[in-house]
Design a protein around this motif. Structure first.
Motif, PDB file in Angstrom:
ATOM      1  N   PHE A 119       0.803  -1.224   0.000  1.00  0.00           N
ATOM      2  CA  PHE A 119       0.000   0.000   0.000  1.00  0.00           C
ATOM      3  C   PHE A 119       0.833   1.270   0.000  1.00  0.00           C
ATOM      4  CE2 PHE A 119      -2.573  -3.262   2.116  1.00  0.00           C
ATOM      5  CZ  PHE A 119      -3.538  -3.392   1.128  1.00  0.00           C
ATOM      6  N   SER A 120       2.074   1.156   0.451  1.00  0.00           N
ATOM      7  CA  SER A 120       2.930   2.335   0.417  1.00  0.00           C
ATOM      8  C   SER A 120       4.318   1.948  -0.065  1.00  0.00           C
ATOM      9  CB  SER A 120       3.030   2.986   1.797  1.00  0.00           C
ATOM     10  OG  SER A 120       3.893   2.222   2.617  1.00  0.00           O
ATOM     11  N   VAL A 121       5.004   2.933  -0.573  1.00  0.00           N
ATOM     12  CA  VAL A 121       6.358   2.730  -1.075  1.00  0.00           C
ATOM     13  C   VAL A 121       7.245   2.148   0.017  1.00  0.00           C
ATOM     14  CG1 VAL A 121       8.428   4.028  -1.778  1.00  0.00           C
ATOM     15  CG2 VAL A 121       6.223   4.456  -2.906  1.00  0.00           C
ATOM     16  N   VAL A 125       9.328  -1.375   0.059  1.00  0.00           N
ATOM     17  CA  VAL A 125      10.775  -1.500   0.201  1.00  0.00           C
ATOM     18  C   VAL A 125      11.097  -2.444   1.360  1.00  0.00           C
ATOM     19  CG1 VAL A 125      12.924  -0.239   0.673  1.00  0.00           C
ATOM     20  CG2 VAL A 125      11.191   0.768  -0.821  1.00  0.00           C
ATOM     21  N   ALA A 126      10.248  -2.448   2.375  1.00  0.00           N
ATOM     22  CA  ALA A 126      10.493  -3.276   3.562  1.00  0.00           C
ATOM     23  C   ALA A 126      10.023  -4.715   3.377  1.00  0.00           C
ATOM     24  CB  ALA A 126       9.774  -2.668   4.767  1.00  0.00           C
ATOM     25  N   PHE A 127       9.238  -4.957   2.346  1.00  0.00           N
ATOM     26  CA  PHE A 127       8.557  -6.252   2.207  1.00  0.00           C
ATOM     27  C   PHE A 127       9.484  -7.462   2.297  1.00  0.00           C
ATOM     28  CE2 PHE A 127       6.981  -9.774  -0.363  1.00  0.00           C
ATOM     29  CZ  PHE A 127       5.823 -10.053   0.328  1.00  0.00           C
ATOM     30  N   ARG A 158       3.599   7.317  -0.464  1.00  0.00           N
ATOM     31  CA  ARG A 158       2.728   7.248  -1.647  1.00  0.00           C
ATOM     32  C   ARG A 158       2.357   5.800  -1.966  1.00  0.00           C
ATOM     33  NH1 ARG A 158       3.934  11.306  -5.576  1.00  0.00           N
ATOM     34  NH2 ARG A 158       2.724   9.991  -6.990  1.00  0.00           N
ATOM     35  N   ALA A 159       1.237   5.644  -2.681  1.00  0.00           N
ATOM     36  CA  ALA A 159       0.825   4.311  -3.110  1.00  0.00           C
ATOM     37  C   ALA A 159       1.622   3.935  -4.361  1.00  0.00           C
ATOM     38  CB  ALA A 159      -0.667   4.308  -3.424  1.00  0.00           C
TER      39      ALA A 159
END
Ligand SMILES: Nc1ncnc2c1ncn2[C@@H]1O[C@H](COP(=O)(O)OP(=O)(O)OP(=O)(O)O)[C@@H](O)[C@H]1O
Ligand SMILES: Nc1ncnc2c1ncn2[C@@H]1O[C@H](COP(=O)(O)OP(=O)(O)OP(=O)(O)O)[C@@H](O)[C@H]1O
Ligand SMILES: [Mg+2]
Ligand SMILES: [Mg+2]
Lengths: 295, 280
Positions: A119-121, A125-127, A158-159
């Protein structure tokens, strides 16, 4: 050394695996399920620890397929006829799960949409990191580090699906870098980046190779951007490795356009001025220096 | 469709007057864009990621309508036209091919657009075959588009849009995944369309591809046009290129470093000639 590679040229069975060989591909053949022709045929390729290797060749020659065979998408996600062996850091890819491989191999897809979905940048990045079970503080640090490198801090909340394509590409790259993988694989990483960012990424890869000791494989059509940082260039044609050597050697001795590779303008000019081999200029600065020796 | 087709010389084919665009989430992607395009002009739009290039070109075929200001195409305000009406004459190849491909096979993909625009089955057949042929896609005709390589998908998207013969062809990042032969074909195609009095608009980061074509160049940054002019004027001025995160083509850099007055426009052969004179 520049050499045409024969299809049967397999790794030396007597010497076995050198400790520095990080990726070994032996007699690899692959045909996608339902296809009539094999996409990879007798591929033999060794990548040493800490090398930067450029893979080039015609559109459709099998470059992305070769990368998929290293990160495990082949054979784990794409079914088909598979024979031969791929070893990554000593692990047999066909017998190692994708999640284990993902800890070693960071893979940046040709199309960033294949790897951004949160849902967010910032979450995106953390995924990958979330699977590493790192302490919260270290995770935060790595996410910030990667977002800083790709200049996307201002987009953190941001999405991702509401970004421009180049911004998506930056998010995808940051997510992979945050994992600090031992092996970094990039499939046409610069194609969606603006020229300034593309050049920064190339310099970043060069720097990470020394600071993190990573090994890098890059597929690129634009040699003007990447040739300079690559130790070795591998040309793939119709699913086989047809040439390997340093970019300067290959570009000097071969008309790479026969293999679908655009010869950079400066390289063309350098060759016409008989500046070849070690003297071959890869960019404007090098050519100028060669023509105007410092007084 | 009732578009003014007899545009007199000099009348713009496309014009943007103080165009603003805000995305539904409030992002302002265009912040007062002004330019116009004449018949048979080739235009390349370059600039930073997120500058608004894709947003801008989507206004030309009516996919997006300005939040403020006016976009006219063939002399008509796009607010008066549907995207369906416009797309017959304004073909757009999307930056991401996955947004353009959905049919079961490569052949059906090309047929779809043509059938949509009401071409007779006769013409349709011929056009499909020549599109497959021109873009070396015959071997792939019955394959699902989603199983093509990155470059092959892009090539298919270009083929299918060209098949309906639009007057304005917009290519968003056409060189992605393209090898030397395909890039060469793209350049030839651009010149051919220009000679047929059509317009080609290239949105690209690939300055080395653009430079030999010597098109008109628009540089964008942050929702605005920061430079608009000839390739020579725009790309050899680092004040402009820096503002739009663009780097000069190799031949421009080289000409500057060597102290030549004007960068070589294209092939290195010319550069070579000059060098031989200067250096004996
Ligand atoms: N669907 C969307 N919703 C909201 N904002 C968007 C959307 N798509 C793009 N944007 C934003 O609008 C701005 C312009 O985006 P656009 O896609 O036009 O950029 P671009 O110049 O084509 O960039 P790139 O070189 O990365 O393709 C950017 O700030 C982007 O984040
Ligand atoms: N999932 C798939 N199923 C069947 N065939 C496939 C699949 N993916 C790719 N291919 C085919 O295999 C061949 C090699 O594809 P690959 O994606 O490896 O090419 P590539 O060298 O990366 O090309 P590009 O430079 O265009 O990205 C192509 O002819 C392609 O059509
Ligand atoms: Mg590919
Ligand atoms: Mg864009």
């Amino acid at each position: 050394m520049l050499r045409p590679v024969s299809a049967t040229n397999s790794s030396n069975p007597v010497l076995g695996r050198a400790a520095s060989d990080l990726i070994e591909i032996k007699d690899l053949n692959f045909k996608y399920f339902g296809s009539t022709t094999p996409v990879l045929q007798n591929v033999n390729l060794t990548v040493k620890n800490n090398e930067i290797v450029l893979i080039a060749g015609h559109s459709g020659s099998g470059k992305s397929t070769l990368l998929r065979a290293i990160n495990g998408l082949i054979p784990h996600q794409h079914s088909g006829d598979y024979s031969g062996e791929v070893l990554v850091d000593g692990l047999k890819v066909s017998e190692t799960s994708m999640s284990v491989l993902a800890l070693k191999v960071g893979y940046i897809f040709q199309n960033p949409e294949n790897q951004i979905f949160m849902f967010s940048v910032e979450r995106d990045v953390a995924f990958g990191l979330e699977n590493l079970a790192l302490p919260q503080a270290e995770m935060r640090e790595r996410v910030d580090w990667a977002m800083e490198l790709l200049q996307i801090k201002s987009l953190a909340l941001r999405a991702p699906h509401e970004l421009s394509d180049g911004q998506k590409q930056r998010v995808a790259i940051a997510g992979v870098l945050a994992m600090k993988p031992k092996i970094l694989i990039l499939d046409e990483p610069t194609s969606l980046l603006d020229p300034f960012t593309a050049k920064s990424l190339v310099n970043l890869i060069r720097d990470l190779r020394s600071t993190l000791g990573i090994t890098v494989l890059i597929v690129e059509h634009r040699l003007d951007l990447v040739a300079k940082i690559c130790d070795r260039m591998v040309v793939v044609d119709k699913g086989t490795v047809v040439l390997e050597g340093s970019p300067r050697e290959i570009l000097s001795k071969t008309d790479v356009s026969l293999f679908g590779v655009t010869e950079p303008t400066i390289v063309k000019l350098s060759k016409r001025l008989s500046l070849e081999g070690e003297k071959l200029a890869l960019d404007a600065q090098e050519l100028t220096t060669a023509l105007k020796p410092v007084a | 469709m009732q578009l003014n087709s007899n545009l007199k010389d000099g009348k713009p084919i496309v014009s943007f007057e103080d165009v603003f665009y805000s995305h539904p989430n409030g992002n302002v992607a265009l912040k007062g864009v002004n330019f116009s395009l004449r018949q048979s002009e080739v235009l390349a739009i370059l600039g930073s990621n997120g500058a608004g290039k894709t947003t801008l070109v989507r206004h030309i075929n009516g996919l997006l309508k300005p939040t403020r200001g006016k976009v006219s195409v063939f002399g008509e305000d796009t607010k008066q036209l549907s995207s369906a009406q416009l797309s017959r004459r304004v073909g757009i190849v999307f930056q991401n091919p996955n947004n353009q491909l959905f049919a079961q096979s490569v052949r059906k993909e090309i047929e779809f657009g043509l059938r949509n625009f009401g071409f007779s089955e006769d013409i349709l057949k011929k056009r499909v075959e020549s599109a497959l042929n021109d873009f070396s896609l015959l071997d792939y005709a019955d394959r699902p588009p989603m199983e093509l390589s990155g470059g092959e998908k892009k090539r298919l998207c270009i083929a299918l849009v060209l098949a309906w013969d639009p007057d304005i062809l917009i290519l968003d990042e056409p060189t992605v995944g393209q090898d030397s032969e395909q890039k060469e074909k793209l350049s030839e195609m651009t010149r051919l369309l220009q000679s047929q009095n059509k317009n080609v608009i290239l949105v690209t980061h690939d300055v080395e591809f653009v430079w030999p074509l010597q098109p008109r160049i628009i540089l964008m940054a942050n929702g605005l046009i920061v430079a608009d002019g000839t390739s020579q004027a725009v790309l050899s001025d680092s004040d402009f290129t820096n503002r739009a995160d663009v780097l000069a083509p190799q031949l421009v850099d080289f000409s500057k470093l060597m102290g030549f007055l004007k960068p070589f426009p294209s092939a290195p052969f010319e550069a070579e000639k000059i060098l031989r004179i200067e250096h004996g």
